[in-house]
Design a protein around this motif. Structure first.
Motif, PDB file in Angstrom:
ATOM      1  N   PRO A  81       0.885  -1.187   0.050  1.00  0.00           N
ATOM      2  CA  PRO A  81       0.064   0.053   0.005  1.00  0.00           C
ATOM      3  C   PRO A  81       0.816   1.290   0.152  1.00  0.00           C
ATOM      4  N   LYS A  82       0.370   2.300  -0.925  1.00  0.00           N
ATOM      5  CA  LYS A  82       1.333   3.372  -0.892  1.00  0.00           C
ATOM      6  C   LYS A  82       0.850   4.452   0.287  1.00  0.00           C
ATOM      7  N   PRO A  83       1.792   4.796   0.779  1.00  0.00           N
ATOM      8  CA  PRO A  83       1.768   5.998   1.973  1.00  0.00           C
ATOM      9  C   PRO A  83       0.721   7.221   1.576  1.00  0.00           C
ATOM     10  N   SER A  84      -0.047   7.498   2.270  1.00  0.00           N
ATOM     11  CA  SER A  84      -0.840   8.603   1.714  1.00  0.00           C
ATOM     12  C   SER A  84      -0.029   9.888   1.763  1.00  0.00           C
ATOM     13  N   THR A  85      -0.351  10.711   0.515  1.00  0.00           N
ATOM     14  CA  THR A  85       0.185  11.586   0.307  1.00  0.00           C
ATOM     15  C   THR A  85       0.093  12.719   1.048  1.00  0.00           C
ATOM     16  N   GLY A  89       2.504  15.571   3.466  1.00  0.00           N
ATOM     17  CA  GLY A  89       2.232  17.160   3.451  1.00  0.00           C
ATOM     18  C   GLY A  89       2.344  17.460   4.980  1.00  0.00           C
ATOM     19  N   ILE A  90       1.387  16.882   5.763  1.00  0.00           N
ATOM     20  CA  ILE A  90       1.227  17.108   7.252  1.00  0.00           C
ATOM     21  C   ILE A  90       2.458  17.055   7.975  1.00  0.00           C
ATOM     22  N   LEU A  91       3.145  16.028   7.824  1.00  0.00           N
ATOM     23  CA  LEU A  91       4.508  15.707   8.482  1.00  0.00           C
ATOM     24  C   LEU A  91       5.443  16.664   8.270  1.00  0.00           C
ATOM     25  N   ALA A  92       5.414  17.171   6.635  1.00  0.00           N
ATOM     26  CA  ALA A  92       6.645  18.237   6.518  1.00  0.00           C
ATOM     27  C   ALA A  92       6.190  19.279   7.012  1.00  0.00           C
TER      28      ALA A  92
END
Length: 100
Positions: A81-85, A89-92
């Motif tokens: 599963p691909k990590p949520s994009t 953005g929130i983590l950045a």
């Protein structure tokens, strides 16, 4: 008096007659093929297992033409599963404010 375009109309009419005749011939050929197929189906349906086996052994060429290749099975691949994009953005944003 002949009109100037009279010859073209005659050629056009002859061409249309030829098209109609060829379509009728094609239709008749298709009807014959359908009748042949119906009679063949009736013959096969009226045969018992031994007669069908004998027919297939004697008519190998027909059977080879009728074989359809088996479709290849699709292998399902398991994907990670691909990590949520959006979470990236929130983590950045969090890291940017945390560093200050």
């Amino acid at each position: 008096m002949d009109t100037v375009g009279g010859g073209k109309n005659k050629k056009k009419a002859d061409g249309e007659k030829e098209k109609v005749a060829s379509k009728e011939e094609e239709e008749e050929a298709l009807r014959k093929d359908v009748e042949d197929l119906k009679s063949w189906i009736d013959m096969i349906e009226n045969m018992n297992d031994e007669e069908i086996k004998g027919y297939l052994e004697n008519n190998v060429e027909d059977v080879k033409l009728a074989k359809v290749p088996k479709p290849k099975k699709k292998v399902q691949r398991t994907r990670k599963p691909k990590p949520s994009t959006s979470s990236n953005g929130i983590l950045a944003s969090v890291w940017r404010f945390h560093q200050k």
